[in-house]
Design an enzyme around this catalytic site. Sequence first.
Site, PDB file in Angstrom:
ATOM      1  CG  HIS A 306      -2.037   0.975   1.161  1.00 24.89           C
ATOM      2  ND1 HIS A 306      -1.896   2.314   1.453  1.00 24.89           N
ATOM      3  CD2 HIS A 306      -3.344   0.804   0.806  1.00 24.89           C
ATOM      4  CE1 HIS A 306      -3.062   2.919   1.290  1.00 24.89           C
ATOM      5  NE2 HIS A 306      -3.950   2.035   0.897  1.00 24.89           N
ATOM      6  CG  ASP A 363      -7.565  -2.569  -2.793  1.00 30.70           C
ATOM      7  OD1 ASP A 363      -8.702  -2.110  -2.638  1.00 30.70           O
ATOM      8  OD2 ASP A 363      -6.546  -1.856  -2.847  1.00 30.70           O
TER       9      ASP A 363
END
Length: 429
Positions: A306, A363
Amino acid sequence: MQHTAKIMIDGKTFELPIITGSEGEKAIDISRLRQEIGLVTYDPGFASTANCQSSITFLDGERGILRYRGIPVEQLAEHSRFVETAYLLINGELPTQKELTRFSVLLNDHSLVHEDMRAFFEHFPRSAHPMGILSSMVNALRAFYPEIPERTEEEEINITVTRLLSKVRTMAAMSYKIFRGHKVIYPREDLPYAANFLNMMFDSPVRRYVIDKDLVKALNVFWILHADHEQNCSTAAVRLVGSAKVNLYAAISAGICALWGPLHGGANQAVVEMLGQIHENGGDWAPFIARAKDKNDPFRLMGFGHRVYKTYDPRARIMKKACDKVLGKLTRHDPMLDIARRLEEVALKDPYFIDHHLYPNIDFYSGVLLRAIGIPLNMFTVMFAIGRLPGWISQWKESIEDPNWKIQRPRQIYIGPNERDYVPIEERG
């Protein structure tokens, strides 16, 4: 005592004030830099630039912290529902039971979509992506629900907020049904927000949809974890467009368009597409792991790492728990979900992934969860958009109420040609 930073240019020293946030974050205030010094800063991607002061969401990527209005997201995911969290973000405080009931009633009252809007859905090409449709339809809401002069600005904003939160959910389910050629299922007054959405998506005249409390809980968790995430791409887009004093529908439409990108909201869809590629490759995940480790290969293992979090994404832990519970209830075998579990296991133990902070992110788990619930792949980003609505709304509301509001107008460093004369076309070589 006001702390300052000093900058030296051509032998001259200038002092710039330092702003300190409530969590100890510090920022150099450069708002008068160009006016006083004649310089601007250069920061591609705005990675080191704060575009506002905000009291909505606190995020610390180094420590893996995420809080909405001061409340840890872990507590909200455990104890709250999406509607309550939306109220918290938009209004600043958790609602009383009376306030929550009134808010829920308003959401129910505004849940129907104008019947004339169905013609819009039915005339989009079958190949149109749901995010493009959603962005267009949200913009169109302003035409169907114009402002009423008799209302105060606060009343108008409150009604627009409830319309968006309620109708976007209904429009998402409606578009799914229409494009499948199925009968549109209307919202039910006896069902709460998340359960109502699942019923509108999956109920049919020939097969009654049985609402599962664990799926409803998982969907609430999914939306809560996506409700806001500080000044990300789509939120910055909402603030940027909103700074021109456009209506809320237009600002949210801009946020939907920004979220559509595969590097933002489209990442959960990309995860499942990647799992599909591995499945087509015979289920052999090893070449994909090897490509992700190869610095000369542009391939990225979707759903890992991320930009902000340098440790485990706090939302990923919560989503993994919800995901495991839903997968544990499945009675059908899904080879792609098996691949996802194996990828997760490998990445969490592999030194390369650990050293590079490439942990499974939200995600990864949200893509697997949505697939398990039965949400079609091209609706994944729409699900993200429904969840992010409260954050967009609260950020827009905060920005228009900011006494230091200014229309956003970034500067640039020009690197094009110097002044030159126009050459008539017959003299051009």
